[in-house]
Design a protein around this motif. Structure first.
Motif, PDB file in Angstrom:
ATOM      1  N   ASP A  96       0.617  -0.819  -0.302  1.00  0.00           N
ATOM      2  CA  ASP A  96       0.007   0.292   0.262  1.00  0.00           C
ATOM      3  C   ASP A  96       0.500   1.313   0.147  1.00  0.00           C
ATOM      4  N   LEU A  97       2.180   1.103  -0.505  1.00  0.00           N
ATOM      5  CA  LEU A  97       2.529   2.322  -0.136  1.00  0.00           C
ATOM      6  C   LEU A  97       3.193   2.782  -1.692  1.00  0.00           C
ATOM      7  N   GLY A  98       2.419   2.581  -3.285  1.00  0.00           N
ATOM      8  CA  GLY A  98       2.515   2.639  -4.248  1.00  0.00           C
ATOM      9  C   GLY A  98       3.847   2.150  -4.507  1.00  0.00           C
ATOM     10  N   VAL A  99       4.450   2.386  -6.033  1.00  0.00           N
ATOM     11  CA  VAL A  99       5.629   1.923  -6.927  1.00  0.00           C
ATOM     12  C   VAL A  99       6.159   3.441  -6.756  1.00  0.00           C
ATOM     13  N   PRO A 143       7.638   8.731   8.248  1.00  0.00           N
ATOM     14  CA  PRO A 143       8.014   7.647   8.390  1.00  0.00           C
ATOM     15  C   PRO A 143       8.917   6.426   8.258  1.00  0.00           C
ATOM     16  N   LEU A 144       8.767   4.994   9.019  1.00  0.00           N
ATOM     17  CA  LEU A 144       9.046   3.907   8.915  1.00  0.00           C
ATOM     18  C   LEU A 144       9.022   3.766   6.579  1.00  0.00           C
ATOM     19  N   GLY A 145      10.014   3.277   5.906  1.00  0.00           N
ATOM     20  CA  GLY A 145       9.626   2.547   5.145  1.00  0.00           C
ATOM     21  C   GLY A 145       9.814   4.311   4.247  1.00  0.00           C
ATOM     22  N   THR A 146       9.770   5.034   4.696  1.00  0.00           N
ATOM     23  CA  THR A 146       9.897   6.392   3.679  1.00  0.00           C
ATOM     24  C   THR A 146      11.545   5.863   3.200  1.00  0.00           C
ATOM     25  N   GLY A 150       6.904   6.094   3.343  1.00  0.00           N
ATOM     26  CA  GLY A 150       6.457   5.236   3.759  1.00  0.00           C
ATOM     27  C   GLY A 150       5.760   5.424   4.669  1.00  0.00           C
ATOM     28  N   ASN A 151       4.470   4.361   4.942  1.00  0.00           N
ATOM     29  CA  ASN A 151       3.438   4.387   5.504  1.00  0.00           C
ATOM     30  C   ASN A 151       3.438   3.703   7.444  1.00  0.00           C
ATOM     31  N   GLY A 152       4.869   3.384   7.608  1.00  0.00           N
ATOM     32  CA  GLY A 152       5.004   2.605   9.232  1.00  0.00           C
ATOM     33  C   GLY A 152       5.611   1.348   8.917  1.00  0.00           C
ATOM     34  N   GLU A 153       5.869   0.470   7.426  1.00  0.00           N
ATOM     35  CA  GLU A 153       6.214  -0.609   7.511  1.00  0.00           C
ATOM     36  C   GLU A 153       7.389  -0.508   6.920  1.00  0.00           C
ATOM     37  N   ILE A 154       8.244  -1.825   7.654  1.00  0.00           N
ATOM     38  CA  ILE A 154       9.673  -1.306   6.012  1.00  0.00           C
ATOM     39  C   ILE A 154      10.023  -3.358   6.697  1.00  0.00           C
TER      40      ILE A 154
END
Length: 218
Positions: A56-59, A142-145, A196-200
């Protein structure tokens, strides 16, 4: 009969001449003929980096990465090429104070053998590559940025730190010498490639690096 023999002889000489030309070309240029034909026909290598970090982060925006010609090309050369070849003005920019850290005791209070040694807040092991793990304030990045940091390269927010608050980031290096010799502490404009959306996950980071290495020709 002699006329037929002459025809066969001429054909044989022509074939030998073509083979000789082929061998001379491949020896001097080290480019196979089929690759040459491909270039002439407008066939080019897809060097874009486009990879979803999370479903859900997109491409990530597809960007051309200049091919590094030697397998031993350094990280510094790769970063310099990225800085020069990509139009970073297309991305949002943020000015931050960037420091460097390692997995060792002086940065984390942990030593080899500790179960948490080299493990970031997200659970992803620290990593220095085309896409490296970095620490940031998750309320700021956010995490995943994914950031691009001039002089360092791509950084993926996977870690946090008590001293990393607001417009501050901490860049992972393998050794303390690299922290001091290659970075230290500086204010720098960073480019936000993907928020990011808070996850990686470890798999997300590995996928980014796999595509990055392929695109850079390493």
């Amino acid at each position: 009969m002699s006329k037929g023999l002459n025809v066969v002889k001429n054909v044989g000489m022509t074939v030998l001449f073509i083979v000789a030309l082929y061998m001379t070309w491949t020896t001097l240029s080290q480019v196979p003929v089929n690759e040459l034909i491909g270039v002439e026909n407008g066939q080019t290598e897809d060097t874009g980096i486009a990879s979803p970090i999370h479903s859900d982060l997109g491409v990530l925006a597809k960007k051309t990465v200049p091919k590094i010609e030697t397998a031993s090309a350094s990280m510094g050369e790769t970063v310099t090429a990225l800085e020069q070849e990509i139009n970073w003005s297309e991305y949002p920019v943020e000015t931050v104070t960037a420091t460097g850290y390692t997995a060792n005791e002086e940065s984390t209070g942990k030593n080899p053998g500790d179960p948490a040694y080299g493990i970031t807040y997200s659970g992803v092991p620290v990593h220095r590559n085309i896409y490296s793990t970095i620490a940031a304030d998750p309320s700021f990045f956010p995490l995943g940025t994914v950031l691009f940091i001039p002089g360092y390269g791509y950084g993926v927010v996977a870690d946090t730190g008590s001293a990393i608050q607001g417009a501050k980031i901490d860049l992972y290096f393998d050794t303390t010498d690299q922290v001091y010799n290659e970075w230290g502490k500086k204010d720098v404009e960073v480019y936000i490639v993907q928020k990011g959306n808070g996850e990686i996950s470890e798999a997300d980071l590995a996928a980014l690096n796999d595509r990055g290495v392929h695109a850079a020709g390493l």
